[in-house]
Design an enzyme around this catalytic site. Structure first.
Site, PDB file in Angstrom:
ATOM      1  N   GLU A  63      -5.336   4.325  -3.380  1.00 36.42           N
ATOM      2  CA  GLU A  63      -6.752   4.623  -3.220  1.00 36.42           C
ATOM      3  C   GLU A  63      -7.124   5.865  -4.025  1.00 36.42           C
ATOM      4  O   GLU A  63      -6.397   6.858  -4.022  1.00 36.42           O
ATOM      5  CB  GLU A  63      -7.084   4.862  -1.744  1.00 36.42           C
ATOM      6  CG  GLU A  63      -6.845   3.652  -0.859  1.00 36.42           C
ATOM      7  CD  GLU A  63      -7.224   3.897   0.593  1.00 36.42           C
ATOM      8  OE1 GLU A  63      -7.795   4.972   0.892  1.00 36.42           O
ATOM      9  OE2 GLU A  63      -6.954   3.022   1.430  1.00 36.42           O
ATOM     10  N   LYS A 117      -0.380  -0.421  -4.207  1.00 32.88           N
ATOM     11  CA  LYS A 117      -1.820  -0.188  -4.201  1.00 32.88           C
ATOM     12  C   LYS A 117      -2.106   1.259  -3.834  1.00 32.88           C
ATOM     13  O   LYS A 117      -1.471   1.810  -2.925  1.00 32.88           O
ATOM     14  CB  LYS A 117      -2.543  -1.109  -3.217  1.00 32.88           C
ATOM     15  CG  LYS A 117      -4.083  -0.967  -3.272  1.00 32.88           C
ATOM     16  CD  LYS A 117      -4.767  -2.062  -2.490  1.00 32.88           C
ATOM     17  CE  LYS A 117      -4.744  -1.804  -1.016  1.00 32.88           C
ATOM     18  NZ  LYS A 117      -5.544  -0.609  -0.623  1.00 32.88           N
ATOM     19  N   GLU A 127     -14.227  -2.088  -2.081  1.00 31.54           N
ATOM     20  CA  GLU A 127     -14.510  -2.313  -0.668  1.00 31.54           C
ATOM     21  C   GLU A 127     -15.864  -1.746  -0.263  1.00 31.54           C
ATOM     22  O   GLU A 127     -16.161  -0.583  -0.489  1.00 31.54           O
ATOM     23  CB  GLU A 127     -13.411  -1.696   0.207  1.00 31.54           C
ATOM     24  CG  GLU A 127     -13.650  -1.918   1.697  1.00 31.54           C
ATOM     25  CD  GLU A 127     -12.456  -1.565   2.567  1.00 31.54           C
ATOM     26  OE1 GLU A 127     -12.572  -1.674   3.801  1.00 31.54           O
ATOM     27  OE2 GLU A 127     -11.400  -1.188   2.008  1.00 31.54           O
ATOM     28  N   ASP A 176       0.832  -1.201   0.000  1.00 32.20           N
ATOM     29  CA  ASP A 176       0.000   0.000   0.000  1.00 32.20           C
ATOM     30  C   ASP A 176       0.872   1.259   0.000  1.00 32.20           C
ATOM     31  O   ASP A 176       1.826   1.345   0.777  1.00 32.20           O
ATOM     32  CB  ASP A 176      -0.883   0.048   1.256  1.00 32.20           C
ATOM     33  CG  ASP A 176      -2.156  -0.751   1.079  1.00 32.20           C
ATOM     34  OD1 ASP A 176      -2.107  -1.784   0.395  1.00 32.20           O
ATOM     35  OD2 ASP A 176      -3.189  -0.339   1.637  1.00 32.20           O
TER      36      ASP A 176
END
Length: 262
Positions: free
Chosen positions: A113, A111, A180, A81
């Site tokens: 967001e 990763k 998610e 992340d």
């Protein structure tokens, strides 16, 4: 994070796309330390800081944990992340931090967001030769904006934006997209629209794969039981009983025994 399969060859970001095309479900679990990662990696082949949310985590901390996980994983794809603040300021910052993470950890992907607002940065990282996994829906790094951990994209406007974001990430070249805590019907729709593999958590069974936090899935945590979580073991009970038995044996002087002494 390790993407798990019965294939003994090393998993790469390309494998995710191949598994999606073949209709083979992808399984993913988190890992933050060498011992846990080794157990997951072996089983496949495959929340430590105590903060209230993920926003305080730094690049240095992620590098420390990811490096330990990579050392233990001989089969799984390790995805690190990118923490809050490591790519939101500028495209150049994002590319620089992604390169540093890969160079210093040996991870196979990063990763990130966000959707359209980070698509240009994602493309720059992909163009630099680094696979990227996107993350949409409930994005923990934006928890202060959301005001909680509730279901996302249940209204039409937010659902439409999530689709637009998924398409933008797909066009930027992501290998996968984590969805998610979004309605299952929306996750199914996105899965059918994008080339990237979708990994669901609280997004129903129609995504290309699933992800759970290992401590939650194995019953290590207590008091946390959202609708999407299933306990596949009760490690909390096992460890608690083991610690209590250790204490009992020490206090009763039955440990160490003569056979356990030099």
């Amino acid at each position: 994070m390790g993407y798990l399969t019965t294939d003994k060859k090393k998993i790469t970001a390309k494998t995710l796309l191949e598994m999606k095309a073949a209709g083979e479900k992808i399984t993913q679990m988190t890992a933050y330390d060498f011992t846990t990662a080794g157990i997951i990696d072996a089983a496949a082949s495959n929340v430590m800081a105590g903060n209230q949310d993920t926003t305080p985590i730094t690049v240095d901390q992620m590098i420390y944990h990811a490096r330990a996980v990579v050392r233990a994983c001989h089969h799984c794809l390790v995805v690190c992340d990118m923490p809050f603040g490591s790519y939101q300021v500028s495209r150049e910052d994002g590319i620089r931090n992604a390169i540093r993470i890969i160079k210093e950890t040996g991870a196979g992907a990063v990763k990130m967001e966000g959707g359209k607002e980070i698509a240009d940065t994602v493309k720059g990282i992909v163009d630099a030769g680094i696979p990227v996994i996107g993350h949409l829906g409930l994005t923990p790094q934006s928890i202060h904006k959301f005001g909680g951990y509730g279901l996302r994209a249940k209204e039409d406007t937010e659902a439409e934006k999530l689709i637009e974001d998924a398409l933008a990430l797909d066009a930027a070249g992501v290998s996968g997209i984590t969805l998610e805590k979004v309605p299952a019907a929306l996750a199914n729709k996105v899965t059918a629209m994008v080339k990237a593999a979708t990994i669901g958590i609280g997004a129903g069974n129609g995504t290309d794969g699933q992800v759970l936090v290992y401590a939650d899935a194995l019953g290590m945590t207590s008091g946390f039981k959202p609708k999407f979580l299933r306990h596949f073991a009760n490690v909390n009970k096992c460890m608690t009983e083991g610690v209590m038995e250790y204490i009992r044996c020490v206090k009763s002087e039955s440990f160490p025994s003569e056979a356990e002494s030099y």
